[in-house]
Design a protein around this motif. Structure first.
Motif, PDB file in Angstrom:
ATOM      1  N   VAL A 119       0.842  -1.205   0.000  1.00 20.82           N
ATOM      2  CA  VAL A 119       0.000   0.000   0.000  1.00 20.82           C
ATOM      3  C   VAL A 119       0.871   1.245   0.000  1.00 20.82           C
ATOM      4  CG1 VAL A 119      -1.593   1.367   1.406  1.00 20.82           C
ATOM      5  CG2 VAL A 119      -2.013  -1.069   1.076  1.00 20.82           C
ATOM      6  N   MET A 120       1.879   1.264   0.840  1.00 18.37           N
ATOM      7  CA  MET A 120       2.772   2.423   0.913  1.00 18.37           C
ATOM      8  C   MET A 120       3.494   2.648  -0.412  1.00 18.37           C
ATOM      9  SD  MET A 120       2.363   3.778   3.820  1.00 18.37           S
ATOM     10  CE  MET A 120       1.845   3.443   5.516  1.00 18.37           C
ATOM     11  N   GLN A 121       3.929   1.559  -1.020  1.00 20.93           N
ATOM     12  CA  GLN A 121       4.633   1.664  -2.298  1.00 20.93           C
ATOM     13  C   GLN A 121       3.699   2.214  -3.376  1.00 20.93           C
ATOM     14  OE1 GLN A 121       6.513  -1.963  -3.563  1.00 20.93           O
ATOM     15  NE2 GLN A 121       7.058  -1.158  -5.582  1.00 20.93           N
ATOM     16  N   ASN A 122       2.462   1.691  -3.413  1.00 28.32           N
ATOM     17  CA  ASN A 122       1.491   2.177  -4.389  1.00 28.32           C
ATOM     18  C   ASN A 122       1.184   3.659  -4.179  1.00 28.32           C
ATOM     19  OD1 ASN A 122       1.336  -0.363  -5.501  1.00 28.32           O
ATOM     20  ND2 ASN A 122      -0.558  -0.924  -4.441  1.00 28.32           N
ATOM     21  N   PHE A 123       1.065   4.047  -2.895  1.00 23.49           N
ATOM     22  CA  PHE A 123       0.783   5.439  -2.583  1.00 23.49           C
ATOM     23  C   PHE A 123       1.902   6.349  -3.066  1.00 23.49           C
ATOM     24  CE2 PHE A 123       1.568   8.954   0.407  1.00 23.49           C
ATOM     25  CZ  PHE A 123       0.443   9.720   0.132  1.00 23.49           C
ATOM     26  N   LEU A 124       3.132   5.957  -2.817  1.00 25.86           N
ATOM     27  CA  LEU A 124       4.268   6.777  -3.238  1.00 25.86           C
ATOM     28  C   LEU A 124       4.319   6.911  -4.756  1.00 25.86           C
ATOM     29  CD1 LEU A 124       7.034   5.491  -0.781  1.00 25.86           C
ATOM     30  CD2 LEU A 124       5.869   7.707  -0.750  1.00 25.86           C
TER      31      LEU A 124
END
Length: 328
Positions: free
Chosen positions: A52-57
């Motif tokens: 999720v964090m990677q997608n958000f970034l």
């Protein structure tokens, strides 16, 4: 994970203050959906959080801002997800933050509460409130009034065009004990036949038919113009093929079968041609085998599909009417 689930995980990973700041930029329906996702998330794996964090970034690199929203209905869900103290503080910050006006704050309230607030106000004030709110919420609010009052309100909504600042100021004054807001000096476009049609689209089938007949009895031309702008189940035949295919992915086969029992051959063929050959054959067989269905069940199934279609249209996933450009 769905985009909504990813948003829920991201917000639950943030601190209370940061999450509140993000939610301030969202609308009521967005926060409602995200809050519901928060309440149902369990045993989230560390790998999922990292994804999720990677997608958000990745998304953040191409966007200039963030946005989300909420509904007072979501308070209980946030309590379930975050606990009483954190959820209460979070919702209070959302409701009290930014430039929320009395009218905007009504969007966070459940329909019955809004109906109670405006029940004894002047019909024109009631019409302004109904015209200002989202069509589905407005339709639910109308359900708490008598048929006579509904007719009066809907005809006033259809007749609205521009609202003077004094009228909006009067409405905010009425609500000053609960809410606060500032009004500008310019008139605001509000109401009209299209707004009335959108509200009618969200009413229960029986109520919708009775209300339309009553409006036509008073003003046939107004009723016809509202009816011409309404998006009903048969209008799905005007949605482009890609839109139909995307819609069918969101609709259960049981609901589709019941809904099609009340559809004409043209719409049924439209549905069949946007399915695989095997799926279309199975659907035809199910329709033939399906016994008689009550009209109320057909209307309920069709309303369910229309609700999904409008939600997808609001999200830019499909275009209702078939004439517009597909949004991605």
């Amino acid at each position: 994970m769905s985009p909504v689930d990813q948003a829920a995980v991201l917000l639950m990973s943030l601190g209370e203050q940061d999450a509140a700041e993000v939610l301030k930029h969202m609308g009521p329906k967005e926060v409602q959906r995200i809050g519901a996702a928060m309440a149902t998330l369990t045993n989230v794996q560390q790998s999922d959080v990292q994804t999720v964090m990677q997608n958000f970034l990745e998304e953040a690199r191409t966007l200039t801002g963030l946005g989300m929203g909420a509904d007072s209905y979501i308070r209980n869900m946030l309590v379930t997800a975050l606990g009483e103290d954190k959820a209460g503080s979070l919702v209070d910050r959302i409701l009290l933050g930014g430039n929320t006006t009395g009218l905007d704050t009504l969007k966070w309230m459940d329909p019955r509460s809004v109906a109670d607030i405006i029940r004894n106000e002047h019909p024109q004030i009631q019409a302004i409130v109904i015209a200002y709110l989202d069509a589905d919420q407005a339709a639910e609010i109308l359900g708490y009034f008598t048929e006579k009052v509904r007719i009066d309100i809907m005809m006033r909504v259809a007749s609205l065009d521009m609202v003077q600042p004094s009228a909006l100021q009067e409405l905010n004054d009425i609500l000053e004990k609960q809410f606060s807001g500032k009004t500008g000096s310019q008139t605001k476009a509000m109401g009209g036949y299209k707004v009335a049609a959108e509200i009618m689209n969200h009413l229960d089938g029986t109520v919708e038919a009775e209300l339309m007949d009553s409006i036509k009895e008073v003003d046939e031309d107004m009723g016809n113009q509202i009816q011409d702008l309404m998006f009903v189940f048969e209008n799905l035949k005007d949605v482009d093929d890609r839109g139909i295919q995307m819609l069918l992915r969101e609709v259960s086969s049981e609901v589709l079968i019941v809904a099609l029992k009340g559809a004409d051959a043209t719409l049924q063929d439209k549905i069949f041609k946007n399915m695989s050959k095997r799926a279309a054959e199975l659907l035809r067989d199910d329709l033939e085998v399906k016994g008689p269905v009550r009209i109320s069940e057909v209307e309920s199934a069709q309303k369910e599909i229309l609700t999904i279609a409008r939600r997808m249209a609001d999200a830019g996933e499909i275009v209702l009417g078939g004439g517009g450009e597909q949004l991605l």
